[in-house]
Design a protein around this motif. Sequence first.
Motif, PDB file in Angstrom:
ATOM      1  N   CYS A   1      74.858  93.310  47.022  1.00  0.00           N
ATOM      2  CA  CYS A   1      76.162  92.672  46.797  1.00  0.00           C
ATOM      3  C   CYS A   1      76.829  93.259  45.549  1.00  0.00           C
ATOM      4  N   PRO A   2      77.195  94.543  45.581  1.00  0.00           N
ATOM      5  CA  PRO A   2      77.770  95.163  44.380  1.00  0.00           C
ATOM      6  C   PRO A   2      79.073  94.519  43.931  1.00  0.00           C
ATOM      7  N   GLU A   3      79.780  93.858  44.853  1.00  0.00           N
ATOM      8  CA  GLU A   3      81.039  93.222  44.480  1.00  0.00           C
ATOM      9  C   GLU A   3      80.822  92.104  43.458  1.00  0.00           C
ATOM     10  N   ILE A   4      79.633  91.472  43.506  1.00  0.00           N
ATOM     11  CA  ILE A   4      79.337  90.396  42.574  1.00  0.00           C
ATOM     12  C   ILE A   4      79.101  90.947  41.171  1.00  0.00           C
ATOM     13  N   THR A   5      78.423  92.078  41.099  1.00  0.00           N
ATOM     14  CA  THR A   5      78.223  92.724  39.803  1.00  0.00           C
ATOM     15  C   THR A   5      79.566  93.062  39.172  1.00  0.00           C
ATOM     16  N   LYS A   6      80.517  93.499  39.991  1.00  0.00           N
ATOM     17  CA  LYS A   6      81.858  93.836  39.488  1.00  0.00           C
ATOM     18  C   LYS A   6      82.555  92.589  38.953  1.00  0.00           C
TER      19      LYS A   6
ATOM     20  N   LYS B   1      83.408  84.190  50.355  1.00  0.00           N
ATOM     21  CA  LYS B   1      82.299  83.777  49.485  1.00  0.00           C
ATOM     22  C   LYS B   1      82.442  84.421  48.105  1.00  0.00           C
ATOM     23  N   GLU B   2      82.994  85.619  48.064  1.00  0.00           N
ATOM     24  CA  GLU B   2      83.182  86.307  46.791  1.00  0.00           C
ATOM     25  C   GLU B   2      84.135  85.520  45.882  1.00  0.00           C
ATOM     26  N   LYS B   3      85.221  84.993  46.455  1.00  0.00           N
ATOM     27  CA  LYS B   3      86.170  84.216  45.656  1.00  0.00           C
ATOM     28  C   LYS B   3      85.537  82.903  45.197  1.00  0.00           C
ATOM     29  N   LEU B   4      84.700  82.321  46.040  1.00  0.00           N
ATOM     30  CA  LEU B   4      83.991  81.112  45.651  1.00  0.00           C
ATOM     31  C   LEU B   4      83.041  81.415  44.502  1.00  0.00           C
ATOM     32  N   PHE B   5      82.330  82.530  44.583  1.00  0.00           N
ATOM     33  CA  PHE B   5      81.427  82.925  43.502  1.00  0.00           C
ATOM     34  C   PHE B   5      82.208  83.118  42.212  1.00  0.00           C
ATOM     35  N   ALA B   6      83.365  83.793  42.298  1.00  0.00           N
ATOM     36  CA  ALA B   6      84.160  84.065  41.103  1.00  0.00           C
ATOM     37  C   ALA B   6      84.601  82.771  40.429  1.00  0.00           C
TER      38      ALA B   6
END
Length: 204
Positions: free
Chosen positions: A119-124, A55-60
């Motif tokens: 979701c700190p990874e999204i902030t990054k 999901k993180e890669k999709l968000f990016a």
Amino acid sequence: MDAISKSIAKDRRQQIIDAASELFGKQGYYGTRMTDIADYIGVTKPVVYRYFDSKEKLFAEWFEEVITDEYDQLIDYINNSKDSARVVTKKILETYYDMILSSFILTPYKIAIMEAGVCPEITKVVYDKMQARFLEAVNALFERAQKSKELKINDSMLLAHLFISPICGSLVHYTVFGYSAVNPERLKKFYDAHHESFWFSWAV
């Protein structure tokens, strides 16, 4: 992969990104599951994972689609413009004013700020793709301005932080409180006052 297969894959990938845009905007990042995205476009979850393994890669990728083109144009202008630093900083504020007033563009910021705790990874992702590059570009702009004797202080990074802090503050304000909290006309006046006071304080 033949041309037809590539076209189908491209269309499916775009379908997934479009679904993510809709669901992230309504439910947030944390509240949206890959299953939700699959259900939204009528496929199984493994189909979504075939294109995005997290999901993180999709968000990016969604983040890039929402913001990157316009943002890249701004960074390119800051880095390559022959205008004076005073003119460039005015253009920066005008661009951010337009971006803040776009609820579509503001959505990724809202997710990054409101969901930073879970979701700190999204902030990054947001910082690495935008704010870090923005800070670097403004710092380089002010280094050039010091060499051309437009600015009187030698610490370009300090000036970069001083200049962008009100922009970051207004982004946070609008993402947290919404457009009803501050009239857009007041934001424009605030940015104009910030530009005037910055150059009053630091111009040679």
